[in-house]
Design an enzyme around this catalytic site. Sequence first.
Site, PDB file in Angstrom:
ATOM      1  N   GLY A  34       0.852  -1.172   0.000  1.00 50.18           N
ATOM      2  CA  GLY A  34       0.000   0.000   0.000  1.00 50.18           C
ATOM      3  C   GLY A  34       0.898   1.235   0.000  1.00 50.18           C
ATOM      4  N   ALA A  35       0.649   2.134  -0.980  1.00 50.44           N
ATOM      5  CA  ALA A  35       1.594   3.231  -1.215  1.00 50.44           C
ATOM      6  C   ALA A  35       1.955   4.053   0.038  1.00 50.44           C
ATOM      7  CB  ALA A  35       1.052   4.126  -2.326  1.00 50.44           C
ATOM      8  N   ASP A  95      -1.193   4.843  -6.491  1.00 54.28           N
ATOM      9  CA  ASP A  95       0.208   4.661  -6.109  1.00 54.28           C
ATOM     10  C   ASP A  95       1.071   5.796  -6.630  1.00 54.28           C
ATOM     11  OD1 ASP A  95      -1.061   1.817  -6.182  1.00 54.28           O
ATOM     12  OD2 ASP A  95       0.686   1.706  -4.873  1.00 54.28           O
TER      13      ASP A  95
HETATM   14  O1  MRU Z   1       0.914  -3.915  -4.494  1.00 57.18           O
HETATM   15  P1  MRU Z   1       0.271  -3.373  -3.273  1.00 57.18           P
HETATM   16  O2  MRU Z   1      -0.531  -4.367  -2.510  1.00 57.18           O
HETATM   17  O3  MRU Z   1       1.226  -2.607  -2.434  1.00 57.18           O
HETATM   18  O4  MRU Z   1      -0.721  -2.348  -3.902  1.00 57.18           O
HETATM   19  C1  MRU Z   1      -1.645  -1.641  -3.169  1.00 57.18           C
HETATM   20  C2  MRU Z   1      -2.413  -0.791  -4.111  1.00 57.18           C
HETATM   21  O5  MRU Z   1      -2.274  -0.821  -5.308  1.00 57.18           O
HETATM   22  C3  MRU Z   1      -3.322   0.159  -3.474  1.00 57.18           C
HETATM   23  O6  MRU Z   1      -4.493   0.283  -4.191  1.00 57.18           O
HETATM   24  C4  MRU Z   1      -2.618   1.389  -3.267  1.00 57.18           C
HETATM   25  O7  MRU Z   1      -1.346   1.391  -2.842  1.00 57.18           O
HETATM   26  C5  MRU Z   1      -3.275   2.620  -3.405  1.00 57.18           C
HETATM   27  S1  MRU Z   1      -3.364   3.634  -1.987  1.00 57.18           S
HETATM   28  C6  MRU Z   1      -3.518   2.876  -0.562  1.00 57.18           C
END
Ligand code: MRU
Length: 314
Positions: free
Chosen positions: A5-6, A194
């Site tokens: 999660g970003a 992201d």
């Molecule tokens: O690959 P991840 O599990 O880290 O990806 C998470 C996402 O793509 C989320 O939708 C994201 O980071 C967006 S904001 C919380």
Amino acid sequence: MQVRGAPLIGVAGVYGVALAMRMDASNDLLDAACAALCETRPTAVNLRRRVDQVRDVLIDLKPEARAERALQLAHQIAEEEVGLSQRIAAHGLALFEKAWHRKGERGRLEVLTHCNAGWLATVDWGTALAPVYLAHQKGIPVHVWVDETRPRNQGYLTAWELRQEGVPHTLIVDNAGGHLMQKGEVDLCIVGTDRTTAFGDVCNKVGTYLKALAAHDNKVPFYVAAPSSSIDWKIRDGMTEIPIEEREATEVHELSTNDAQGRRSVRVTPEGVNAKNYAFDVTPARLVSALVTERGVCPATAEGLLSLFPEGHR
Ligand code: MRU
């Protein structure tokens, strides 16, 4: 992928720098740790942004002061992310209230989301899920369609979170969203990001683009919850300038489960089949109805972002 999660990756990266400084606070290790951390996840801009932010402060300090300062900054940045999510919740709530009003306040407010942009992906609240939680708390009868989000199934995390919060929800396969929108079963979509470009393109979990296309075709609003920590002011064109993380093909070939015996995987694709595993895609700004930032809601355009973040384009 232990941390994902970003916004959370950004914060965890800074704690990583703090840990490195406890081991050895030399310039060499500072640079090596920052580079190693940034290489782990190329797409989300938060990681590089936050690590660079801390490196810029530490490099001007004497080595003996670095570990403590890095930890202070990590706590501060974590708190900052909580604040961003809280403000996104409030601005997103206004959009949910309008949608609920437009619907004549009948039935349920049907929301579709992709991936996980809740408290497991941030530090608290979440980005896309923050307005969902607030709307639910304010008594709007929200129901969420949760894309399972193959191959890592981050939708399971979203479903788990929604269950903890008592928000009604239904898990769907990734390709069901278009069908639901055609049937009038989705009032609005909201996803995280992201990396958002200075011109409003949005890079999010792979499959987001297809949801945005379906939403556009069916005149369903498609909102992106975009904290400023995910905006990359240096980038104009998401399609050509954002590095898309590619993960191991085994994630596509295998189904995995975690149970009392630990993590187990089984290959489900035929031997000899090739697989590619792109983790993110780019949704062009023209398909985004609005960006929900901590400073308010704006069109997904350079002007829109500039109106809220005049300092961003400098
Ligand atoms: O690959 P991840 O599990 O880290 O990806 C998470 C996402 O793509 C989320 O939708 C994201 O980071 C967006 S904001 C919380």
